[in-house]
Design an enzyme around this catalytic site. Structure first.
Site, PDB file in Angstrom:
ATOM      1  N   PRO A   2      10.502  65.966  32.062  1.00 25.00           N
ATOM      2  CA  PRO A   2      11.475  65.492  33.085  1.00 25.00           C
ATOM      3  C   PRO A   2      10.494  64.311  33.817  1.00 25.00           C
ATOM      4  O   PRO A   2       9.410  64.469  34.113  1.00 25.00           O
ATOM      5  CB  PRO A   2      11.536  66.786  34.078  1.00 25.00           C
ATOM      6  N   GLU A   3      11.354  63.276  34.018  1.00 27.47           N
ATOM      7  CA  GLU A   3      10.771  62.384  35.032  1.00 27.47           C
ATOM      8  C   GLU A   3      11.199  62.175  36.292  1.00 27.47           C
ATOM      9  O   GLU A   3      11.922  63.294  36.660  1.00 27.47           O
ATOM     10  CB  GLU A   3      10.755  60.961  34.196  1.00 27.47           C
TER      11      GLU A   3
END
Ligand code: ZN
Length: 271
Positions: A2-3
């Site tokens: 996840p960014e």
């Protein structure tokens, strides 16, 4: 992994579910996932109210009554799942919170790289993290100052959390395509117009991705189990061999490797 947009989506979802709830009980099934080690970890959380749930870079930050914070990094496959009182634990659940109203929060992680740490009120845990790309501090001039004199390829530079925090492989590739910049360009060699284009592209890509609740490239879902939508509008990431989506470009997307990371780009329109 996840960014920024995925973590932001998770944080907003979590905040709407658990803010101001009181932790009645915590169970850690995988001690190496948490710091300090149980049972201290559990004891420091028991009885605490979750006063805030925020994002810093790719971290989820819960603020507790006593001023300590619980810092969570999801790494590859960590995910939170909010659940009602009688819901069973999901597979690979390693940390379990039960609130005084009976509702529950599970932290599940198939690959077990996720980490949780309780930090002291004045602990400078975020000191090594760079500027938030959607904050007022991240200006074109700030980007200029960060890039100046650097020979690192701009793509690699963007992934370095010490410069700008929260950007990972997906959004670095997407922003560079949008700004028409070749990923291997040394960061310090960007012309002013290219720097301005990159600054605008980073903010635009991140804002659109948050609006679409992130990218579900592999198995990402938010705290309510919903997938993101940005994978449907990706222009280059993971699309090698496909036509460049830029009108009249006529190039095709290729995959290179920069600093051991897959890098998707169009040789024809990213110079
Ligand atoms: Zn192109």
């Amino acid at each position: 992994m996840p960014e920024l947009p995925e973590v932001e989506t998770i944080v907003r979802g979590l905040a709407s579910c658990i803010l101001n709830k009181v932790i009645a009980h915590v169970d850690v099934n995988l001690p190496r996932m948490v710091t300090p080690a149980p049972p201290l970890f559990e004891a420091m959380l028991r009885g605490q109210t979750l006063r805030a749930c925020e994002r810093r870079a790719k971290y989820i930050v819960f603020t507790l009554d006593h001023g300590y914070q619980l810092i969570v990094h999801l790494r590859m496959t960590g995910r939170f799942m909010y659940a009602q009182a009688d819901d069973a634990a999901p597979p690979y659940s390693h940390v379990h919170f039960r609130f005084t109203d009976g509702t529950q929060l599970f932290f599940a992680d198939t690959r077990t790289f996720g980490r949780m740490r309780i930090v002291e009120p004045d602990e400078a845990w975020a000191a090594g993290l760079g500027v938030e790309p959607l904050s007022p501090e991240f200006t074109v001039n700030a980007l200029h100052a960060l890039c100046k004199g650097r020979t690192t390829p701009i793509k690699t530079f963007l992934l370095d959390q010490r410069h700008i925090a929260g950007i990972g492989n997906i959004y670095a590739c997407e922003a560079l395509w949008q700004a028409r910049i070749a990923p291997s360009t040394p960061a310090g060699n960007l012309k002013p117009a290219a720097r301005a284009a990159l600054h605008a592209a980073l903010q635009d890509v991140l804002e659109r991705a948050i609006h679409m609740r992130g990218t579900s490239a592999r198995d990402y879902v938010d705290a309510e189990g919903l997938k993101g939508g940005f994978q449907n509008v990706l222009t280059v990431y993971g699309r090698h061999g496909q036509a460049c989506p830029r009108p009249r470009c006529g190039g095709s997307i290729e995959r290179s490797v920069l600093a051991q990371r897959g890098t998707w780009w169009c040789r024809r329109c990213q110079r």
